[in-house]
Design an enzyme around this catalytic site. Sequence first.
Site, short mmCIF file in Angstrom:
data_model
loop_
_atom_site.label_atom_id
_atom_site.label_comp_id
_atom_site.label_asym_id
_atom_site.label_seq_id
_atom_site.Cartn_x
_atom_site.Cartn_y
_atom_site.Cartn_z
N SER A 18 0.45 4.12 1.73
CA SER A 18 0.64 4.20 3.12
C SER A 18 2.00 3.81 3.76
O SER A 18 2.88 4.57 4.33
CB SER A 18 -0.35 3.94 3.87
OG SER A 18 -1.66 4.62 3.46
N HIS A 65 0.48 -3.33 6.52
CA HIS A 65 -0.91 -3.25 7.36
C HIS A 65 -2.09 -3.72 6.48
O HIS A 65 -3.16 -3.35 6.93
CB HIS A 65 -1.20 -1.74 7.54
CG HIS A 65 -1.38 -0.99 6.34
ND1 HIS A 65 -0.33 -0.66 5.69
CD2 HIS A 65 -2.60 -0.40 5.81
CE1 HIS A 65 -0.86 0.42 4.71
NE2 HIS A 65 -2.20 0.35 4.87
N HIS A 105 4.81 5.74 2.34
CA HIS A 105 5.03 7.00 2.93
C HIS A 105 5.82 7.10 4.11
O HIS A 105 6.52 7.90 4.41
CB HIS A 105 3.65 7.66 3.35
CG HIS A 105 2.50 8.09 2.23
ND1 HIS A 105 3.26 8.54 0.99
CD2 HIS A 105 1.29 8.10 1.97
CE1 HIS A 105 2.03 8.82 0.24
NE2 HIS A 105 1.04 8.61 0.74
N CYS A 118 0.94 -1.30 0.10
CA CYS A 118 -0.12 0.03 -0.03
C CYS A 118 1.02 1.02 -0.04
O CYS A 118 1.84 1.31 0.52
CB CYS A 118 -0.71 -0.08 1.17
SG CYS A 118 -1.97 1.61 1.38
N CYS A 125 -7.29 -3.06 4.05
CA CYS A 125 -7.28 -1.70 3.72
C CYS A 125 -7.72 -0.90 2.59
O CYS A 125 -8.57 -0.34 2.68
CB CYS A 125 -5.26 -1.28 3.77
SG CYS A 125 -4.96 0.41 3.42
#
Length: 417
Positions: free
Chosen positions: A91, A110, A94, A89, A217
């Site tokens: 995220s 996650h 990031h 993902c 997610c």
Amino acid sequence: MWNQLTPQQTKFVCNFGPVHWRREEAYGTHQFPAYPAVRTDSMSTAGKVIKCKAAVLWEPQKPFSIEDIEVAPPKAHEVRIKMVATGVCRSDDHVVSGCLVTPLPAVLGHEGAGIVESIGEGVTSVKPGDKVIPLFSPQCGKCKICKHPESNFCLQNDLKIPQGTLRDGTTRFSCRGKPVHNFINTSTFSQYTVVDEIAVARIDGASPLEKVCLIGCGFSTGYGSAVKVAKVTPGSTCAVFGLGGVGLSVIIGCKTAGASRIIAVDINKDKFAKAKELGATECVNPQDYNKPIHEVLQEMTDGGVDFSFEVIGRLDTMTSALLSCHEACGVSVIVGVPPNSQSLSMNPMLLLLGRTWKGAIFGGFKSKDSVPKLVSDFMAKKFPLESLITHVLPFEKINEAFDLLRAGKSIRTVLTF
């Protein structure tokens, strides 16, 4: 059904030592059918430290390092999970780039699914052998937010100010003799992980974990942003900024809700075919116009769309998405994770006439309640997940998976263990 397992799943189920057999049963408020027995290896490893492989991020701007780590047994109200699959993902990226700050070194990840290996004292919602999805957005069921009918941001979360630990303030990971942090209740980039009981949901025993991991997610975040947060209405017009896995899931949600026009917005035209396959009625590239994209969308939709979604995480596109929805009745939803420690300035007049600007974590879903239902809906073919998966790689190729993400060559890459 279990007599229809893939070769990989069959190997996973049958490669255990001491064996227990059990049957699936009804649990909590969500009813599961009785499936043939599931084998577990909890007797051979329960209560013991497990040595396994994990992808550790030691510092920002560096690749993941595949390490031998130790995973301690779960303490009271904790669950240890043998991971089967995990999605890659944005995220997580990031964190790698430094835009999202969490304590390092850490085991990230996650968006995963696995099978319960063992449980700590007092755990009642899952048992060894259960198929589960870890929840980066937990649901304690007791705090003010969990009891609120419309909100889902449980006060036991580790998202707002990440601590990198479980609820007791410690981690179950160690590497080279040093502690390694957890990541937002989940840490799915490991062959084994430990989560708090409030951060795991039991799911349909027949579900394919290499697909439903996306419900952990990306899919839920996008789909829920349309059907639950924005509450898209039949016959409405929508604009979706960003056509990654989450943005495409927003499109699926808009289509499911009955939107009549779904305008997909992205600078990568290679994503347009997939967007149309999943429900977009039109695709636009802002680089094809000599005027701001919000003006283009306003002209296309008689003053602005009914619902807009920013699924990129950029401040400029958040403003564009807000401006693209109708000034008197439009709803704009922030879905993308914004850069850390940056602020967005806007003119309050943009809201005074009637626009609504909102956001939510995990598509507004209360996780322990909603994830089992979403998995069951997928099993009932109420929405697709396969179309979002463009690559399946072995876990050891995690850095290659992130390279595909950064190059815009993948929608969702699933890593298998």
